[in-house]
Design an enzyme around this catalytic site. Structure first.
Site, PDB file in Angstrom:
ATOM      1  N   ARG A 296       4.604   8.968 -10.171  1.00 40.56           N
ATOM      2  CA  ARG A 296       4.278   7.629 -10.696  1.00 40.56           C
ATOM      3  C   ARG A 296       5.548   6.787 -10.796  1.00 40.56           C
ATOM      4  O   ARG A 296       5.526   5.569 -10.690  1.00 40.56           O
ATOM      5  CB  ARG A 296       3.575   7.711 -12.066  1.00 40.56           C
ATOM      6  CG  ARG A 296       3.368   6.341 -12.710  1.00 40.56           C
ATOM      7  CD  ARG A 296       2.304   6.340 -13.811  1.00 40.56           C
ATOM      8  NE  ARG A 296       2.481   7.386 -14.792  1.00 40.56           N
ATOM      9  CZ  ARG A 296       3.420   7.392 -15.756  1.00 40.56           C
ATOM     10  NH1 ARG A 296       4.279   6.396 -15.857  1.00 40.56           N
ATOM     11  NH2 ARG A 296       3.508   8.394 -16.608  1.00 40.56           N
TER      12      ARG A 296
ATOM     13  N   TYR B 288      -5.856 -16.891  -4.193  1.00 41.28           N
ATOM     14  CA  TYR B 288      -6.774 -15.783  -3.923  1.00 41.28           C
ATOM     15  C   TYR B 288      -7.702 -15.609  -5.137  1.00 41.28           C
ATOM     16  O   TYR B 288      -7.230 -15.636  -6.286  1.00 41.28           O
ATOM     17  CB  TYR B 288      -5.948 -14.508  -3.683  1.00 41.28           C
ATOM     18  CG  TYR B 288      -6.767 -13.264  -3.538  1.00 41.28           C
ATOM     19  CD1 TYR B 288      -7.492 -13.031  -2.381  1.00 41.28           C
ATOM     20  CD2 TYR B 288      -6.811 -12.313  -4.553  1.00 41.28           C
ATOM     21  CE1 TYR B 288      -8.254 -11.877  -2.243  1.00 41.28           C
ATOM     22  CE2 TYR B 288      -7.565 -11.158  -4.422  1.00 41.28           C
ATOM     23  CZ  TYR B 288      -8.290 -10.951  -3.265  1.00 41.28           C
ATOM     24  OH  TYR B 288      -9.035  -9.812  -3.137  1.00 41.28           O
TER      25      TYR B 288
ATOM     26  N   ASP C  75       2.888 -14.990  -3.583  1.00 41.11           N
ATOM     27  CA  ASP C  75       2.046 -14.018  -2.879  1.00 41.11           C
ATOM     28  C   ASP C  75       2.204 -14.328  -1.382  1.00 41.11           C
ATOM     29  O   ASP C  75       1.777 -15.377  -0.909  1.00 41.11           O
ATOM     30  CB  ASP C  75       0.596 -14.168  -3.351  1.00 41.11           C
ATOM     31  CG  ASP C  75      -0.349 -13.162  -2.703  1.00 41.11           C
ATOM     32  OD1 ASP C  75      -0.052 -12.705  -1.579  1.00 41.11           O
ATOM     33  OD2 ASP C  75      -1.398 -12.861  -3.309  1.00 41.11           O
TER      34      ASP C  75
ATOM     35  N   LYS D 156      -3.687  -5.722   3.746  1.00 42.73           N
ATOM     36  CA  LYS D 156      -3.950  -6.683   4.820  1.00 42.73           C
ATOM     37  C   LYS D 156      -3.001  -6.429   5.986  1.00 42.73           C
ATOM     38  O   LYS D 156      -3.011  -5.350   6.545  1.00 42.73           O
ATOM     39  CB  LYS D 156      -3.854  -8.106   4.256  1.00 42.73           C
ATOM     40  CG  LYS D 156      -4.535  -8.288   2.899  1.00 42.73           C
ATOM     41  CD  LYS D 156      -6.065  -8.149   2.947  1.00 42.73           C
ATOM     42  CE  LYS D 156      -6.698  -8.027   1.574  1.00 42.73           C
ATOM     43  NZ  LYS D 156      -6.394  -9.067   0.621  1.00 42.73           N
TER      44      LYS D 156
END
Ligand SMILES: *Cc1c(COP(=O)(O)O)cnc(C)c1O
Length: 396
Positions: free
Chosen positions: A60, A113, A185, A210
């Protein structure tokens, strides 16, 4: 196998490990599918937990496969450090939750978005953040949105689905001058078309789902920064939040990332061919792609981006009925969410990404009931056009 003389089968079963071969190393990054790492020295062990750049301890907090992805993305964006995350929304959540606190105010681009917009509204309602959505092409509106508690300016380098391209150097400069963190972004542009850090932006994030992965088989995200102190804050709080990337997802993403420059070239050229042909089609009233001279962001996109991107929208004269028949007739092109993969997809923003917008917001975003968004894939452009032409019906 480690030397375990006299060990019994239960011990052998859990202590078997791969032999080290010091004379050669793997040419491809292996998937370090491990949650933890073994240490031989207690001081090194203790130190590793204190720093993002220490030895790997627990996946993690860091993992060699994930770090390889982070290193490549930091290099492509021209940044210093990156943190890979479980999804694009994980990256956005980490940025907002690590860098803001209750009472802070954010100025955000109005065409964000849908997930980012929903998160900002939800955090605002539940955690006492304040958000003002503005048209970032209107300097007076941005200045008017500024308050004494404003801490962040949140932008997209190419906005969805109309392809607005904001003035990144001017906006990043303005944010810095007012002591605000600027966040971009960069999912639609990728570092191949735009490197926001080079324009003075503080934080870049992506949905690697993406273009970065590019094969529609992984969900992931990443955050890239230039300032080591900012990275440390994001890493410390981000690993507390826990939306860290999985090594297998990071490995697939790295594999896709290797061909990103080649893929972006083809996405952009395919988009140009389709956008121009659709613009000349009798059933189409408008095409929204920053590569077209008619697009309001065309001049800025030409100056600021190394290509116009693989996503555009177009409006059908026949409205909702024409959209329904188009989505029924497409064969090669898929009615599917998401973008940036190998295959061409279309969505109707009003019923998917932008379904939570009010009628007023839809009108402000220019989304009519005849609007279709296209995310162009890597197919041959003539095959794509043949499918578009037959699905549109009538005369091309
Ligand atoms: C898809 C997307 C996101 C969210 O990413 P996930 O990987 O789906 O969580 C954020 N921003 C943009 C621009 C996107 O296209």
């Amino acid at each position: 196998m480690r030397s375990t003389p006299g060990a019994r089968q239960e011990t052998l079963a859990v202590h078997a490990s791969a032999r080290q071969r010091p004379d050669s190393t793997p040419a491809a990054i292996p998937i370090y599918q491990t949650s933890m790492f073994r240490f031989t020295d207690l001081d090194v062990f203790a130190d590793a937990f204190k720093r993002p750049d220490g030895a790997d301890t627990y996946s993690r907090l860091g993992n060699p496969t994930t770090r390889a992805l982070e290193d490549v993305m930091a290099a492509l964006e021209g940044g210093q450090a990156a943190m890979a995350t479980a999804s694009g929304m994980g990256a956005i959540s980490i940025v907002l939750l690590s860098l803001l606190q209750t009472g802070d105010h954010i100025i955000a681009q109005q065409d964000l978005y849908g997930g980012a917009m929903a998160l900002l509204r939800d955090l605002a309602a539940r955690w006492g953040l304040k958000v003002t959505f503005v048209d970032v092409d209107d300097p007076a509106a941005i200045a008017a949105a500024m308050t004494p508690t404003t801490r962040m300016l949140y932008l997209e380098s190419i906005a969805n689905p109309m392809g607005q391209v904001c003035d990144l150097p001017a906006l990043a400069g303005w944010a810095r001058q007012h002591g605000l963190l600027s966040v971009v972004d960069n999912t639609f542009a990728t570092p191949i078309l735009c490197q926001p850090l080079q324009h003075g932006v503080d934080v870049v994030l992506h949905s690697t789902t993406k273009y970065i992965n590019g094969h529609s088989d992984v969900v992931g995200g990443i955050i890239v920064v230039s300032d080591p102190k900012l990275y440390r804050t994001i890493w410390e709080r981000g690993t507390e939040i826990g939306a860290s990337a999985d090594p297998f997802a990071a490995w697939l993403t790295l594999r896709g990332l290797a061909t990103l420059p080649l893929r972006m070239e083809r996405h952009c050229s395919n988009a140009g061919i389709l956008a121009r042909r659709l613009a000349a089609h009798t059933q189409v009233t408008a095409v929204h792609w920053p590569g077209l001279a008619s697009h309001p962001s065309h001049a800025r996109a030409a100056a600021q981006l190394a290509g116009f991107g693989g996503v555009f929208s177009f409006d059908l004269a026949g409205g909702a009925e024409a959209v329904r028949s188009f989505t029924k007739r497409i064969e090669l092109v898929a009615l599917a969410p998401s973008l940036g993969g190998l295959t061409t997809t279309v969505i109707t923003p009003r019923s998917s990404s932008h379904s939570r917008l009010t009628a007023e917001e839809l009108a402000a975003a220019g989304l009519g009931d005849g609007t279709i968004r296209v995310a162009v894939g890597l197919e041959d452009p003539e095959d794509l056009w043949a499918d578009f032409a037959q699905a549109l019906g009538g005369s091309a």
